[in-house]
Design a protein around this motif. Sequence first.
Motif, PDB file in Angstrom:
ATOM      1  N   UNK A 127      -1.909  16.348  37.911  1.00 32.09           N
ATOM      2  CA  UNK A 127      -0.783  17.096  37.383  1.00 32.09           C
ATOM      3  C   UNK A 127       0.393  16.622  38.292  1.00 32.09           C
ATOM      4  N   UNK A 128       1.140  15.848  37.568  1.00 32.09           N
ATOM      5  CA  UNK A 128       2.242  15.375  38.186  1.00 32.09           C
ATOM      6  C   UNK A 128       3.375  15.951  37.816  1.00 32.09           C
ATOM      7  N   UNK A 129       3.797  17.026  38.201  1.00 31.72           N
ATOM      8  CA  UNK A 129       5.001  17.810  37.718  1.00 31.72           C
ATOM      9  C   UNK A 129       6.078  17.483  39.049  1.00 31.72           C
ATOM     10  N   UNK A 187       6.232   3.181  38.623  1.00 32.87           N
ATOM     11  CA  UNK A 187       5.481   1.989  38.807  1.00 32.87           C
ATOM     12  C   UNK A 187       3.909   2.261  39.246  1.00 32.87           C
ATOM     13  N   UNK A 188       3.374   3.312  38.757  1.00 32.00           N
ATOM     14  CA  UNK A 188       1.870   3.712  39.113  1.00 32.00           C
ATOM     15  C   UNK A 188       1.284   3.802  37.714  1.00 32.00           C
ATOM     16  N   UNK A 189      -0.190   4.060  37.746  1.00 28.19           N
ATOM     17  CA  UNK A 189      -0.903   4.205  36.404  1.00 28.19           C
ATOM     18  C   UNK A 189      -0.941   5.591  35.980  1.00 28.19           C
ATOM     19  N   UNK A 190      -1.024   5.878  34.716  1.00 21.28           N
ATOM     20  CA  UNK A 190      -1.198   7.146  34.119  1.00 21.28           C
ATOM     21  C   UNK A 190      -2.556   7.276  33.249  1.00 21.28           C
ATOM     22  N   UNK A 213       2.950  12.303  30.921  1.00 20.62           N
ATOM     23  CA  UNK A 213       2.779  11.653  32.037  1.00 20.62           C
ATOM     24  C   UNK A 213       3.126  10.052  32.220  1.00 20.62           C
ATOM     25  N   UNK A 214       3.107   9.555  30.944  1.00 19.59           N
ATOM     26  CA  UNK A 214       3.309   8.050  31.090  1.00 19.59           C
ATOM     27  C   UNK A 214       4.834   7.814  31.582  1.00 19.59           C
ATOM     28  N   UNK A 259      -2.377   1.472  43.673  1.00 21.10           N
ATOM     29  CA  UNK A 259      -3.449   2.241  44.096  1.00 21.10           C
ATOM     30  C   UNK A 259      -3.230   3.641  43.415  1.00 21.10           C
ATOM     31  N   UNK A 260      -2.392   3.895  42.773  1.00 19.83           N
ATOM     32  CA  UNK A 260      -1.874   5.280  42.561  1.00 19.83           C
ATOM     33  C   UNK A 260      -2.198   5.542  41.110  1.00 19.83           C
ATOM     34  N   UNK A 261      -2.964   6.640  40.765  1.00 24.75           N
ATOM     35  CA  UNK A 261      -2.984   7.026  39.202  1.00 24.75           C
ATOM     36  C   UNK A 261      -2.791   8.508  39.268  1.00 24.75           C
TER      37      UNK A 261
END
Length: 286
Positions: free
Chosen positions: A20-22, A61-64, A53-54, A42-44
């Motif tokens: 949950x990246x709000x 610069x992290x993974x979604x 989220x993308x 190293x972050x998702x």
Amino acid sequence: MVCESARMTERSNDTVAILGCGTMGQAILGGALKAGVFDPSHVTVTGRRAERVQPVADRFGVTATTDNVAAVKASETIILCVKPQLAKQVLTAPGLAQALDGKLLVSICAGTRLSQLRSWVPGAYLVRAMPNTPSVIGAGMTVLSPGEGATDDAIARVQRIFDAVGRCRVLDEQYLDAVTALSGSGPAFACVIIEALADGGVMMGLPRDVAVELAAQSVLGAGRLVLETGTHPAALKDSVTTPAGCTIAGLLTMEDGRIRSTLARTIQEATLVAKGLGGPDEEPAS
Ligand SMILES: NC(=O)c1ccc[n+]([C@@H]2O[C@H](COP(=O)([O-])OP(=O)(O)OC[C@H]3O[C@@H](n4cnc5c(N)ncnc54)[C@H](OP(=O)(O)O)[C@@H]3O)[C@@H](O)[C@H]2O)c1
């Protein structure tokens, strides 16, 4: 179950999932990346919808992914940043509890107690955290409450994350609802005070942008004076109150408006609401 603390300490670049990246997820992510505490590779980060989220992942610069289980499987530290009402639904989704076995779960969900988290994900090491939005500019205030079994190493790892985005201290969970009200919601209360002070400046002829700058910098400066000198706020107030001067005139007007009890009761009321946010404790299954 044995905590793999040795593995935790030797890793300098922990793998991290933010479920949950709000607003708060991004505040923590942005601050920790800026401070070099997270390695972006190293972050998702996860969300309900890829189209939401993308862009967040691209910006940092992290993974979604929209797959919470996959994100947990790929990570050692998991930070739960969904709304409190969704915490149970997310943590009890198929496969999630198993994926969290032996991992560190940091929940920032207001009002959601360690006992509730423990019942949903019994195999995870738990730390509750209550950060606030100024974390996004490195001026946050976070309080951590570790659950039973969280090792000193694990707590230190969480502290490193939140130290990177402001101040951080550890307190017993019994204080966390009051913390949620005072420092979690506090920035919103402070913004109302800044806005009201600026309105007064505008009323007396200052341009709006100037008034907001003066009010905000005065509140910021007063806060830093308290923290950096360790002087009691009442002593700082007395030191600038000249007999028959304008400051005492303004202070008495504040007292006429019962500003102290209004602000204190604001925290009291917000604490009571924070207490209920996680919902009731559930009966253990028979
Ligand atoms: N805001 C504050 O000042 C503050 C301070 C301290 C603590 N907190 C705590 O921080 C937490 C988050 O608050 P917030 O203000 O950041 O909320 P927010 O902005 O709404 O962020 C929550 C995020 O979770 C995502 N989400 C919803 N369901 C999900 C699922 N099943 N899997 C993965 N992600 C999902 C939402 O995506 P969609 O938008 O697509 O639904 C959204 O991006 C809350 O528990 C709150 O108590 C907040």
